[in-house]
Design a protein around this motif. Structure first.
Motif, PDB file in Angstrom:
ATOM      1  N   ASP A 163       0.699  -1.319  -0.051  1.00 39.80           N
ATOM      2  CA  ASP A 163       0.121   0.028   0.016  1.00 39.80           C
ATOM      3  C   ASP A 163       1.000   1.181   0.077  1.00 39.80           C
ATOM      4  OD1 ASP A 163      -2.327  -1.592  -0.119  1.00 39.80           O
ATOM      5  OD2 ASP A 163      -2.876  -1.317   2.111  1.00 39.80           O
ATOM      6  N   ASP A 214       2.252   1.713  -3.355  1.00 41.84           N
ATOM      7  CA  ASP A 214       1.189   1.858  -4.523  1.00 41.84           C
ATOM      8  C   ASP A 214       0.673   3.329  -4.146  1.00 41.84           C
ATOM      9  OD1 ASP A 214       1.114  -0.406  -5.542  1.00 41.84           O
ATOM     10  OD2 ASP A 214      -0.532  -1.408  -4.390  1.00 41.84           O
ATOM     11  N   ASN A 266       3.998  -7.262  -6.442  1.00 41.76           N
ATOM     12  CA  ASN A 266       2.856  -6.334  -6.361  1.00 41.76           C
ATOM     13  C   ASN A 266       2.039  -6.135  -7.721  1.00 41.76           C
ATOM     14  OD1 ASN A 266       4.694  -5.343  -4.230  1.00 41.76           O
ATOM     15  ND2 ASN A 266       4.093  -3.225  -4.631  1.00 41.76           N
ATOM     16  N   VAL A 280      -2.373  -6.961  -7.364  1.00 39.61           N
ATOM     17  CA  VAL A 280      -3.050  -5.633  -7.661  1.00 39.61           C
ATOM     18  C   VAL A 280      -3.999  -5.599  -8.497  1.00 39.61           C
ATOM     19  CG1 VAL A 280      -2.822  -3.245  -7.845  1.00 39.61           C
ATOM     20  CG2 VAL A 280      -1.284  -4.332  -6.220  1.00 39.61           C
ATOM     21  N   LEU A 329      -3.586   3.378  -9.983  1.00 45.48           N
ATOM     22  CA  LEU A 329      -4.283   2.321  -9.678  1.00 45.48           C
ATOM     23  C   LEU A 329      -5.669   2.619  -8.985  1.00 45.48           C
ATOM     24  CD1 LEU A 329      -1.277   0.442  -8.044  1.00 45.48           C
ATOM     25  CD2 LEU A 329      -2.255  -0.016 -10.423  1.00 45.48           C
TER      26      LEU A 329
END
Length: 405
Positions: A170, A173, A244, A248, A393
């Motif tokens: 997190d 991101d 990742n 995701v 994202l």
């Protein structure tokens, strides 16, 4: 609206929650538009939303990824710039070749029973949690753990580390978002990279002593035998980025897709037992609600893209999510149609940087969605979805549902 007004709207809170009207407005200006002079666009010349044009640039290996200034000074950026997702040829091909041979049809076939087991275990837990009519967080209890547990088993990451790992994912991101380059987010992303590197160093050392059947064991064996042209630090960078990127997209495929699918009860009812429909739903959800919204590529020389001049080393912002709703290529681009004909979506990219984990993600969706609706035919969303607020994202981070008993 002119392009400057559209981009201002896109960067607003309303735009972050629903960017699609702004992408539609960009389409009215054509496949590509010049970006007005603004400080945040100092190295970006144009923004492209046309499917064919975005596809053309992504397929051309000469259009390259430009490293951010000062990347050598930051742990997170050093990690990115030593991984195949962020580097250019020839290093990209050298690294990708090492990992490509692990994503074989045989390995994918071996993953199928793993996915079935993970999905069914999570559905059992959802059934227990929602048996008395209680709400269940679909993201925390299904959309996130499906790809995380599958990739953890594939790579060889202990399940006990996943909650700790997710926090660091997190942080990374949040830094990747267009508004994420704040000192605080940079510091957290650097911390995440440092701690993840330490985790993988320990795992690699453990696999050297006690090899298994997982990806890390195989790569360490190849590394130590001299079979592959990869350093241990490059291996670690690629494992961080691969983990990742590989889950995701799947998390957001499930969470973004659930509200869309529930608006089409006939499709939901037909999903169990129809593999072709299941794959069509996965691909259409990824087209309609692309998890990755944009990429950037820099021009290898002075050129004209569409009708816009682009100077050498200037960037073009490629709006993947906009290209996936190009009305010139997708009639009724905002309509969900799992049996749609036409070009493939660009959700996984295309060309040299096509997502290495795309086949795994599609397999998880093809298996997971029919089993979800077979188990819970009366599944319903009970609260408004909570979107990430990221323009890079974009996905639903919390989604409360009732299982229907």
């Amino acid at each position: 609206m002119d392009v400057d007004e559209i981009l201002s709207g896109l960067y607003s809170e309303a735009g972050r929650q629903d960017p699609y009207p702004w992408y539609a407005a960009l389409h009215e200006h054509g496949p590509i538009s010049v970006i007005p002079n603004r400080p945040e666009h100092s190295t970006v010349t144009a923004v492209a939303v046309g499917y064919d044009l975005v596809d053309q640039v992504l397929r051309d290996p000469e259009w390259y990824k430009q490293p951010p200034p000062g990347w050598e000074e930051q742990e997170i950026l050093r990690t990115f710039q030593s991984s195949m997702m962020f580097v250019n040829p020839p290093d990209h091909g050298r690294m990708r070749g090492v990992f490509s041979r692990t994503f074989t049809p045989r390995r994918l076939g071996a993953l199928e029973p793993v996915i079935v087991r993970v999905v069914d275990t999570l559905l059992d837990r959802m059934a227990d949690a929602g048996a008395d009519g209680s709400e269940v967080d679909f993201v925390a209890d299904f959309a996130y753990p499906v790809p995380a547990l599958v990739m953890a088993e594939f790579i060889g990451l202990p399940e006990s580390e996943l909650a700790w790992y997710r926090q660091r994912v997190d942080w990374i991101d949040e830094f990747l978002d267009v508004a994420g380059k704040t000192p605080q987010r940079l510091a957290l992303a650097n911390q995440a990279a440092e701690e993840l590197r330490a985790l993988y160093r320990d795992l690699i050392a453990h696999r050297r002593r006690q090899p298994g059947e997982d990806l890390i064991s195989g790569l360490v064996e190849a590394l130590d035998s001299g079979e592959v042209d990869l350093t241990e630090e490059e291996l670690i960078s690629n494992l961080i980025v691969l983990f990742n990127a590989s889950f995701v997209t799947t998390v957001y495929m499930f969470s973004n897709g659930l509200p869309v699918l529930l608006e089409h009860p006939d499709t939901v009812a037909a999903l169990p037992g129809d593999e072709t429909l299941a794959l069509g739903c996965v691909d259409e959800v990824l087209r309609l609600q692309s998890p990755v919204h944009f990429l950037a590529r820099a021009a290898p020389r002075d050129t004209v893209l569409g009708d816009v001049p682009v100077a050498r080393d200037e960037n073009v912002l490629l709006i993947i999510a906009g290209a996936n709703r190009d009305p010139r290529r997708f009639p009724g681009p905002d309509r969900f149609d799992p049996r749609r004909d036409g070009p493939p979506s660009l959700a996984f990219g295309v060309g040299p940087h096509f997502c290495l984990g795309a086949a795994v993600s599609r397999l998880e969706g093809r298996i997971g969605l029919p089993r979800l609706f077979a188990r819970f035919p009366r599944l319903a969303v009970s609260q408004p979805a909570d979107y990430s607020g990221s323009l890079f994202l974009r996905g639903i981070d919390k989604l409360f549902v009732t299982t229907g008993g």
